[in-house]
Design an enzyme around this catalytic site. Structure first.
Site, PDB file in Angstrom:
ATOM      1  CB  ALA A  61      -0.870  -0.012   1.255  1.00 40.25           C
ATOM      2  N   GLY A 100       0.489  -5.054   0.697  1.00 41.39           N
ATOM      3  CA  GLY A 100      -0.638  -5.036  -0.229  1.00 41.39           C
ATOM      4  C   GLY A 100      -0.296  -5.648  -1.577  1.00 41.39           C
ATOM      5  CD  GLU A 103      -2.695  -7.468   2.405  1.00 46.77           C
ATOM      6  OE1 GLU A 103      -2.325  -6.299   2.165  1.00 46.77           O
ATOM      7  OE2 GLU A 103      -3.457  -7.773   3.341  1.00 46.77           O
ATOM      8  CD  GLU A 123       1.310  -5.762   5.227  1.00 52.99           C
ATOM      9  OE1 GLU A 123       2.112  -6.695   5.474  1.00 52.99           O
ATOM     10  OE2 GLU A 123       0.625  -5.710   4.187  1.00 52.99           O
TER      11      GLU A 123
HETATM   12  N1  3HC Z   1       4.585   3.450   0.104  1.00 52.50           N
HETATM   13  C1  3HC Z   1       5.080   4.664  -0.214  1.00 52.50           C
HETATM   14  N2  3HC Z   1       6.365   4.887  -0.534  1.00 52.50           N
HETATM   15  C2  3HC Z   1       7.188   3.845  -0.513  1.00 52.50           C
HETATM   16  C3  3HC Z   1       6.753   2.548  -0.178  1.00 52.50           C
HETATM   17  C4  3HC Z   1       5.388   2.367   0.133  1.00 52.50           C
HETATM   18  N3  3HC Z   1       4.879   1.172   0.438  1.00 52.50           N
HETATM   19  N4  3HC Z   1       7.809   1.708  -0.243  1.00 52.50           N
HETATM   20  C5  3HC Z   1       8.860   2.445  -0.601  1.00 52.50           C
HETATM   21  N5  3HC Z   1       8.495   3.737  -0.777  1.00 52.50           N
HETATM   22  C6  3HC Z   1       9.353   4.838  -1.208  1.00 52.50           C
HETATM   23  C7  3HC Z   1      10.455   5.128  -0.211  1.00 52.50           C
HETATM   24  O1  3HC Z   1      10.012   5.999   0.806  1.00 52.50           O
HETATM   25  C8  3HC Z   1      11.510   5.749  -1.095  1.00 52.50           C
HETATM   26  O2  3HC Z   1      11.121   7.079  -1.318  1.00 52.50           O
HETATM   27  P1  3HC Z   1      12.234   8.229  -1.509  1.00 52.50           P
HETATM   28  O3  3HC Z   1      13.054   7.791  -2.684  1.00 52.50           O
HETATM   29  O4  3HC Z   1      11.426   9.443  -1.716  1.00 52.50           O
HETATM   30  O5  3HC Z   1      13.008   8.225  -0.217  1.00 52.50           O
HETATM   31  C9  3HC Z   1      11.347   5.008  -2.415  1.00 52.50           C
HETATM   32  O6  3HC Z   1      10.031   4.422  -2.381  1.00 52.50           O
HETATM   33  C10 3HC Z   1      12.355   3.907  -2.629  1.00 52.50           C
HETATM   34  O7  3HC Z   1      12.362   3.073  -1.481  1.00 52.50           O
HETATM   35  P2  3HC Z   1      13.717   2.479  -0.874  1.00 52.50           P
HETATM   36  O8  3HC Z   1      14.733   3.551  -0.774  1.00 52.50           O
HETATM   37  O9  3HC Z   1      13.330   1.750   0.343  1.00 52.50           O
HETATM   38  O10 3HC Z   1      14.153   1.475  -2.030  1.00 52.50           O
HETATM   39  P3  3HC Z   1      14.817   0.053  -1.945  1.00 52.50           P
HETATM   40  O11 3HC Z   1      15.018  -0.385  -3.338  1.00 52.50           O
HETATM   41  O12 3HC Z   1      15.958   0.085  -0.989  1.00 52.50           O
HETATM   42  O13 3HC Z   1      13.698  -0.899  -1.269  1.00 52.50           O
HETATM   43  C11 3HC Z   1      11.540  -1.853  -0.972  1.00 52.50           C
HETATM   44  C12 3HC Z   1      12.519  -1.174  -1.936  1.00 52.50           C
HETATM   45  C13 3HC Z   1      12.079  -3.221  -0.553  1.00 52.50           C
HETATM   46  C14 3HC Z   1      10.239  -2.011  -1.669  1.00 52.50           C
HETATM   47  C15 3HC Z   1      11.405  -0.978   0.299  1.00 52.50           C
HETATM   48  O14 3HC Z   1      11.103   0.337  -0.095  1.00 52.50           O
HETATM   49  C16 3HC Z   1      10.328  -1.410   1.258  1.00 52.50           C
HETATM   50  O15 3HC Z   1      10.541  -2.304   2.055  1.00 52.50           O
HETATM   51  N6  3HC Z   1       9.164  -0.743   1.208  1.00 52.50           N
HETATM   52  C17 3HC Z   1       8.100  -0.935   2.149  1.00 52.50           C
HETATM   53  C18 3HC Z   1       7.346  -2.183   1.889  1.00 52.50           C
HETATM   54  C19 3HC Z   1       6.196  -2.278   2.842  1.00 52.50           C
HETATM   55  O16 3HC Z   1       6.315  -2.055   4.036  1.00 52.50           O
HETATM   56  N7  3HC Z   1       5.038  -2.644   2.322  1.00 52.50           N
HETATM   57  C20 3HC Z   1       3.864  -2.792   3.104  1.00 52.50           C
HETATM   58  C21 3HC Z   1       3.143  -1.502   3.109  1.00 52.50           C
HETATM   59  S1  3HC Z   1       1.778  -1.530   4.208  1.00 52.50           S
HETATM   60  C22 3HC Z   1       0.566  -2.327   3.373  1.00 52.50           C
HETATM   61  O17 3HC Z   1       0.766  -2.804   2.305  1.00 52.50           O
HETATM   62  C23 3HC Z   1      -0.749  -2.350   4.064  1.00 52.50           C
HETATM   63  C24 3HC Z   1      -1.687  -3.320   3.428  1.00 52.50           C
HETATM   64  O18 3HC Z   1      -1.670  -4.526   4.136  1.00 52.50           O
HETATM   65  C25 3HC Z   1      -3.083  -2.811   3.447  1.00 52.50           C
END
Ligand code: 3HC
Ligand code: NAI
Length: 679
Positions: A61, A100, A103, A123
């Site tokens: 998400a 997400g 999911e 998450e």
């Molecule tokens: N939402 C918004 N922005 C995100 C994001 C997300 N889920 N994931 C990454 N970004 C952004 C980062 O903030 C960063 O922004 P910036 O360049 O402005 O600083 C950019 O994307 C690149 O991210 P990274 O520097 O972390 O890039 P990497 O290549 O090192 O890593 C990744 C990529 C493994 C995808 C890592 O970003 C990550 O782990 N992201 C989070 C994944 C996550 O937690 N997903 C679950 C979200 S919650 C959810 O899905 C709820 C659902 O159940 C309803």
């Protein structure tokens, strides 16, 4: 267009292009919902493939939308429509299908992934749970035990493992995902009934939840989200799908609004913000670092070397005496052997790393190094002597770094003819394990040198924070008032075990006196038992050197289990009496206010002096370097959450006890007055 569709024969290929990570923001959800409708409406379409352009499948998400009103379609509803599609949908996964994103894949009828793909539900690390059906669908696909590992643990698994546990149906050839996904879709286009995840049963071995809780109690301590995850997975096993979804929805609603989740999301973005250096042009040239020198093979030098060896960069390590050199090299080899034993590395990887380490006693051997990191005794004269020598032997353009904990990097740089190449690289102990690196920017450090250190930190998987030159930089500077107050509190009547308990209850892995005993009370001790100028000296004089001698602030048994020590408490009381300090009963609140509010106050001073770029950098330092509980978001975020006025009022209440030099940071006072926050 963020979501586009194209036809290949009778397969509708839906492509997302939402850089950088294809987060499932509003436009993506809307586009996917429309694509599902398009597939349903077009009689020529028999199957659908969903894939992503760019570096990854949906990484989750869009976290930036959290806490704001979510625009329709919501992710859970969109995924229900996707799963209900009368035509089979294949998820084609590359990169990281997270949160997400996974999911979404679980709501598809089939999943195909390239071998390099990773899949996970992280998450929990954001203080929430998978809220788009993940807690209900994943256990139905992989069973409760594997789902617990993935959802409560939060770590992703690789595609091969995903195939083994049944999370994906097929592996694609690397680089040929799009074509093989279409071929897969054509192959299954007519298979009925459609395999819908929600219609499967979640399998759970008896006692699986209790066993999981027991095995992970320590890791889960203090966190709210893990227990909510377990409750949701249990619902997947015990309840029909729709009712399980209701449980999941109720839980995520509470978690998203919780302070813990806000703190953990703050740290997610803080970690990424820390990598950005204000005012540093994006095109700042980097200095190639292909070989490293380390001076000093003690506690820090060996660990520092390992960071580079592990990624294939050769390290020359220098000591003064052969014996110290041998000891240091043996420790590195032992640490690698342990990594192999614990399964973190293969024997081959460890052998390769150890072979890249070159021990030496001669400065001439450092002449070719691109980066030299000094980790000798914490003494200005010794450091100056080392840097003066380095200035003679290091090649032009080499970066010269000090691992000093407290000393003035500019003063060290001034003994060289090239202060623009000098900076601090402050690792934390154990340096091969701890994630934090403070990169100390000297007054003359060049942009290229700074940018190279930041980039290198990423290569060795550290989280780097830029700090300015001042006593103790960000972390140790803020640690000092905390330690001073803890030391003072035990003189005024608090027991070391009481102070430590307040810290443990707060969420720190250790209290200050446990830590002191672990590190050894004799660090820097003059070894004269007749001189008892501090409590530590009084304890050392009685042979209480900490854990290693079986006693310090605590008594230790053979298993190094601690118990409060009446003997130590007597030594402390006698020392206090000799200084004319009266003992009294001290409340936990006083311990918290004196130790932690003063720490926040020092953080505010670090900010107002520009020694940290932003408040969130300070939070990163404390979470990744000092064990500040991530669910409390770091000291500045914590202060924001409890209210800066609360902090200022507490400091005013304690002012008489905080020592003659104590002052409230003007920045903190002003922000408290205006009702503002740091972050
Ligand atoms: N939402 C918004 N922005 C995100 C994001 C997300 N889920 N994931 C990454 N970004 C952004 C980062 O903030 C960063 O922004 P910036 O360049 O402005 O600083 C950019 O994307 C690149 O991210 P990274 O520097 O972390 O890039 P990497 O290549 O090192 O890593 C990744 C990529 C493994 C995808 C890592 O970003 C990550 O782990 N992201 C989070 C994944 C996550 O937690 N997903 C679950 C979200 S919650 C959810 O899905 C709820 C659902 O159940 C309803
Ligand atoms: P240590 O005492 O374990 O190791 C220092 C090593 O440097 C010794 O092996 C010594 O023989 C060697 N040495 C001393 N002078 C030398 C010289 N002129 N040339 C070559 N080698 C020399 O000390 P430790 O703990 O590794 O600390 C090193 C530096 O790292 C200090 O500046 C310290 O403040 C800093 N630091 C220490 C941390 C810790 O937790 N121990 C954490 C972060 C930084």
């Amino acid at each position: 267009m963020i979501i586009t569709t194209e036809r290949t024969g009778d397969v509708l290929v839906v492509v997302s292009n939402n850089p950088p990570v294809n987060a499932l923001g509003h436009a993506v959800r809307l586009g996917l919902a429309k694509a599902i409708e398009e597939a349903a409406a077009d009689p020529a379409v028999k199957a659908v493939v969903i894939r992503c352009d760019g570096r990854t499948f949906f990484a989750g998400a869009d976290i930036t939308e959290f806490g704001k009103p979510m625009q329709d379609p919501q992710l859970p509803e969109m995924l229900e429509a996707l799963e209900a599609s009368g035509k089979p949908v294949v998820a084609a996964i590359h990169g990281t299908a997270l949160g997400g994103g996974l999911e979404t894949a679980l709501a598809c009828h089939y999943r195909i992934a390239v071998p390099s793909a990773k899949m996970g539900l992280p998450e929990v690390k954001l203080g929430i749970l998978p809220g788009a059906g993940g807690t209900q669908r994943l256990p139905r696909v992989v069973g409760a035990a594997a789902a617990l590992e993935m959802i409560v643990g939060g770590a992703p698994i690789g595609a091969k493992k995903a195939l083994d546990v049944g999370l994906i149906d097929r592996l694609a050839t690397e680089g040929n995902l799009a074509a093989e996904a279409i071929a897969f879709a054509q192959e299954i286009a007519d298979v009925r009934p459609l395999p819908r995840t929600s219609e499967k049963t979640a399998v759970a071995e008896p006692g699986v939840f209790e066993a999981f809780r027991a095995a992970n109690a320590r890791k889960m301590k203090g966190f709210e989200a893990p227990e909510a995850c377990i409750t949701a997975i249990k619902a997947a096993v015990e309840l029909p799908f729709a009712e399980g979804l209701e449980v999941e929805r109720g839980l995520i609603k509470t978690l998203v609004a919780s302070d813990q989740s806000k703190a953990q999301r703050h740290i997610f973005f803080a970690e990424r913000a820390a990598a950005k250096v204000d005012g540093l042009p994006a095109d700042t040239p980097l200095i190639p670092v292909q070989s490293v020198g380390v001076i000093g093979a003690g506690t820090m030098g060996g660990g520092i070397a390992m960071n580079f060896l592990s990624i294939g960069i050769p390290v020359t390590i220098l000591e003064m005496k052969q014996e110290a050199l041998d000891r240091g090299v043996a420790t590195v080899a032992k640490n690698y052997a342990n990594n192999v034993k614990s399964g973190r590395m293969t024997q081959e990887q460890a052998d390769k790393a150890v072979a890249l380490l070159k021990p030496t006693l001669s400065y001439d051997d450092l002449g070719a190094a691109d980066l030299i990191i000094e980790a000798v005794f914490e003494n200005m004269d010794v450091k100056k002597e080392v840097f003066a020598k380095l200035d003679k032997v290091a090649k032009a353009g080499a970066i010269l770094a000090s691992n000093t904990s407290y000393l003035d990097v500019d003063e060290i740089a001034a003994v060289t003819s090239r202060p623009e190449y000098v900076l601090g690289m402050h690792f934390f102990s154990p340096a091969n394990v701890m994630k934090l690196l403070e990169v100390v920017r000297g007054a003359k450090t060049s942009d290229s040198v700074l940018a190279t250190a930041m980039s290198l930190a990423k290569s060795i998987k550290k989280i780097a924070v830029v700090a300015g030159v001042c006593y103790g930089f960000i972390g140790n500077r803020m640690l000092k008032p905390r330690q001073d107050q803890a030391g003072q509190l035990i003189l005024e009547g608090a027991k070391p075990s009481d102070v430590d308990r307040v810290f443990l209850d707060f969420g720190f892995p250790m209290g200050p006196f446990q830590l002191a005993d672990l590190a050894g009370l004799d660090i820097g001790w003059h070894r004269d038992p007749t001189r008892r100028e501090t409590v530590r000296e009084a304890l050392c004089a009685e042979g209480r050197l900490g854990q290693k001698s079986g006693s310090g602030f605590y008594d230790y048994d053979e298993k190094r289990q601690r118990t409060p020590s009446p003997v130590a408490e007597k030594i402390i009381a006698e020392y206090a009496a000799s200084k004319g300090i009266a003992q009294r009963v001290i409340s936990d609140d006083e311990v918290r206010e004196r130790c932690l509010y003063t720490l926040v106050n020092e953080g505010a001073k670090v900010l107002e002096e520009g020694k940290a770029q932003r408040a969130s950098d300070i939070d990163v330092v404390w979470v990744f370097g000092y064990g500040w509980p991530v669910y409390l978001g770091g000291p500045m975020k914590w202060a924001d959450q409890i209210g800066l006025k609360t902090v200022v009022d507490g400091l005013k209440r304690q002012a008489d006890r905080l020592g003659p030099d104590f002052t409230i940071s003007p920045l903190l006072a002003a922000k408290a007055e205006k009702g503002e926050t740091f972050n």
